[in-house]
Design a protein around this motif. Sequence first.
Motif, PDB file in Angstrom:
ATOM      1  N   PRO A 181      37.166 -73.191 -67.322  1.00 59.97           N
ATOM      2  CA  PRO A 181      35.875 -72.610 -66.938  1.00 59.97           C
ATOM      3  C   PRO A 181      35.995 -71.649 -65.758  1.00 59.97           C
ATOM      4  N   VAL A 182      35.187 -70.593 -65.763  1.00 64.41           N
ATOM      5  CA  VAL A 182      35.143 -69.686 -64.616  1.00 64.41           C
ATOM      6  C   VAL A 182      34.201 -70.269 -63.577  1.00 64.41           C
ATOM      7  N   THR A 183      34.426 -69.924 -62.326  1.00 68.10           N
ATOM      8  CA  THR A 183      33.568 -70.411 -61.248  1.00 68.10           C
ATOM      9  C   THR A 183      32.278 -69.598 -61.196  1.00 68.10           C
ATOM     10  N   ASP A 184      31.325 -70.083 -60.400  1.00 67.72           N
ATOM     11  CA  ASP A 184      30.059 -69.351 -60.267  1.00 67.72           C
ATOM     12  C   ASP A 184      30.281 -67.966 -59.669  1.00 67.72           C
ATOM     13  N   ILE A 185      31.190 -67.876 -58.696  1.00 73.73           N
ATOM     14  CA  ILE A 185      31.484 -66.578 -58.082  1.00 73.73           C
ATOM     15  C   ILE A 185      32.116 -65.639 -59.098  1.00 73.73           C
ATOM     16  N   GLN A 186      33.067 -66.151 -59.882  1.00 71.48           N
ATOM     17  CA  GLN A 186      33.696 -65.328 -60.920  1.00 71.48           C
ATOM     18  C   GLN A 186      32.668 -64.873 -61.955  1.00 71.48           C
ATOM     19  N   ALA A 187      31.717 -65.746 -62.262  1.00 68.55           N
ATOM     20  CA  ALA A 187      30.679 -65.398 -63.241  1.00 68.55           C
ATOM     21  C   ALA A 187      29.828 -64.224 -62.747  1.00 68.55           C
ATOM     22  N   THR A 188      29.487 -64.218 -61.444  1.00 70.16           N
ATOM     23  CA  THR A 188      28.684 -63.105 -60.918  1.00 70.16           C
ATOM     24  C   THR A 188      29.473 -61.802 -60.927  1.00 70.16           C
ATOM     25  N   TRP A 189      30.804 -61.891 -60.727  1.00 69.65           N
ATOM     26  CA  TRP A 189      31.626 -60.681 -60.795  1.00 69.65           C
ATOM     27  C   TRP A 189      31.732 -60.182 -62.235  1.00 69.65           C
ATOM     28  N   ILE A 190      31.873 -61.098 -63.178  1.00 71.08           N
ATOM     29  CA  ILE A 190      31.897 -60.691 -64.588  1.00 71.08           C
ATOM     30  C   ILE A 190      30.597 -59.967 -64.943  1.00 71.08           C
ATOM     31  N   ALA A 191      29.493 -60.478 -64.436  1.00 75.99           N
ATOM     32  CA  ALA A 191      28.193 -59.870 -64.732  1.00 75.99           C
ATOM     33  C   ALA A 191      28.042 -58.505 -64.085  1.00 75.99           C
ATOM     34  N   SER A 192      28.488 -58.355 -62.850  1.00 79.08           N
ATOM     35  CA  SER A 192      28.157 -57.157 -62.074  1.00 79.08           C
ATOM     36  C   SER A 192      29.208 -56.055 -62.111  1.00 79.08           C
ATOM     37  N   LEU A 193      30.444 -56.363 -62.539  1.00 77.51           N
ATOM     38  CA  LEU A 193      31.477 -55.329 -62.537  1.00 77.51           C
ATOM     39  C   LEU A 193      31.166 -54.190 -63.506  1.00 77.51           C
ATOM     40  N   LEU A 194      30.340 -54.443 -64.497  1.00 76.55           N
ATOM     41  CA  LEU A 194      29.906 -53.361 -65.386  1.00 76.55           C
ATOM     42  C   LEU A 194      29.275 -52.237 -64.566  1.00 76.55           C
ATOM     43  N   CYS A 195      28.500 -52.600 -63.559  1.00 80.03           N
ATOM     44  CA  CYS A 195      27.817 -51.590 -62.743  1.00 80.03           C
ATOM     45  C   CYS A 195      28.809 -50.791 -61.890  1.00 80.03           C
ATOM     46  N   ILE A 196      29.883 -51.453 -61.426  1.00 78.88           N
ATOM     47  CA  ILE A 196      30.901 -50.747 -60.648  1.00 78.88           C
ATOM     48  C   ILE A 196      31.618 -49.721 -61.526  1.00 78.88           C
ATOM     49  N   GLY A 197      31.985 -50.137 -62.749  1.00 83.41           N
ATOM     50  CA  GLY A 197      32.610 -49.199 -63.669  1.00 83.41           C
ATOM     51  C   GLY A 197      31.696 -48.032 -63.991  1.00 83.41           C
ATOM     52  N   ALA A 198      30.408 -48.316 -64.126  1.00 81.59           N
ATOM     53  CA  ALA A 198      29.442 -47.273 -64.444  1.00 81.59           C
ATOM     54  C   ALA A 198      29.278 -46.282 -63.294  1.00 81.59           C
ATOM     55  N   PHE A 199      29.386 -46.769 -62.064  1.00 81.45           N
ATOM     56  CA  PHE A 199      29.257 -45.882 -60.907  1.00 81.45           C
ATOM     57  C   PHE A 199      30.340 -44.807 -60.936  1.00 81.45           C
ATOM     58  N   GLY A 200      31.591 -45.238 -61.126  1.00 78.46           N
ATOM     59  CA  GLY A 200      32.680 -44.266 -61.198  1.00 78.46           C
ATOM     60  C   GLY A 200      32.594 -43.400 -62.436  1.00 78.46           C
ATOM     61  N   GLY A 201      32.191 -43.996 -63.559  1.00 77.78           N
ATOM     62  CA  GLY A 201      32.097 -43.254 -64.809  1.00 77.78           C
ATOM     63  C   GLY A 201      31.045 -42.172 -64.787  1.00 77.78           C
ATOM     64  N   THR A 202      30.025 -42.348 -63.968  1.00 81.03           N
ATOM     65  CA  THR A 202      28.966 -41.340 -63.879  1.00 81.03           C
ATOM     66  C   THR A 202      29.523 -39.990 -63.447  1.00 81.03           C
TER      67      THR A 202
END
Length: 481
Positions: free
Chosen positions: A36-57
Amino acid sequence: MGWANIISLSLGTAIGWLSPFLPLLISADSPLEQGPVTDIQATWIASLLCIGAFGGTFLFGWSAERFGRKVSLLATAVPLVGFWGCVAFGTTVEVLYVARLLAGLGAAGVFLLVPMYITEIAEDRIRGTLGSLFILFLNIGTLVSFVMGSYLSYHLTAYILFSLPIVFIALFAQFPETPQYLIRSNRVRDAESSLKYLRGYTSTPDHLEMLRSEMDALLVQVSGEKDSTEQHSISLADFAPPSARKALLIGLVLVSLNQLSGCFALINYTAQIFADSGSDLDPNMAAIVVGAIQIIGSYGSTLIVDRCQRKVIYRRTAARGNSVPTRILTTFVSTLQHVYIATSFFAAIGLFTMGTHGYLKSQHVDVSAINWIPVASLSFVIFIASVGLLPLTFVILSEILPPKVVRGLGGSLCTAFLWTISFLVVKYFPVAVELIGLHGCMWVFSAVCLSAGLFNAIFIPETRGRSIEQIIHAMENNIKS
């Protein structure tokens, strides 16, 4: 235009993937090697999409100018193929981090390029409808992930959805570059061929006359945009006109309100929210219901977006003797029938209702008889936001920014700012739930939705059925008056 939105469908599946599979990843049945992933890892899995999108813009903003809209749009499929490859074959949380970064990279390109492509190829009278199809297909993709995640295995879902971006490349490759981009690149003959293909013009005299008329209008439009010595550059001077500065400021506020309304965070955590809210309905089934209602709302948006005004122009001449609060209230009431404002207002009511149910439950009030409220309220919010608040943000944004600014720094800034706000909301939504409770988060989102309606009523000019030049002229007149 449907083929162009296959990539929106593919992106929707990548965004919707998290909701059904996050509970699996944090459970004892996690498909990852380390368990199982930890709660902290889960929030990073959820939010890293936005980091990738920032650079991709910025990457796709540059690519759209350097290589054109079509090639850049085709390129958005590559990171989405990578996302599904990482999900299908990755066995560690680090690979999932990479997967979500790739999904964000693709998301940036899709959010930037699909509205841009559609705006440049569509006729004024149907531009809003075609623009709102982007969100409709995105929501269909989200529902596809919700359903597949509920009934198919983790890996089988990835294997199947891996094919969507590949299908997009095969089908969209036949479409032409936008006439505007070709004219700006001094490829007038190619622009004429592109316009002929897009409009379905034949060699009949009537069609040839319409083709010449539209080409002349495009040539005049593009010649007015580009400087004779710097055709593809952009500088601070491009933001000197008051209309350009106002458009950029409005764009930044619009994308902020879009994300602070909480709708994107709610989609990412749908199943978990229903599990925490005490709803009697199975969390994954509740997520499917919400996804289906979201599609109905998006489809409703395509039907009304070019039939109804986005808003009515704020009349500062009305009731000159009235106080500012009175004029604001009068404006809000008089514009309630208009799409963006009405949907913002009703979304605020739905979120407030859901928050109130959560508050009563936190105070140990017996709410078992009304445990249907979380599903009903959130379903209503997603439906009503999908009709106006969410899709019209991108329609209005693509219409109010001056063409050169859309192609350059302004469009990229607005999109990058959207993903920055999105990252903060998605990453810290679980933290906010811990601090102020789920009900407190719903109340905050409700206040933001209400603010979005008021902002639209007061500051944004009407864009329905107007050409880009008419919209810019209207903004200049509003500034002068």
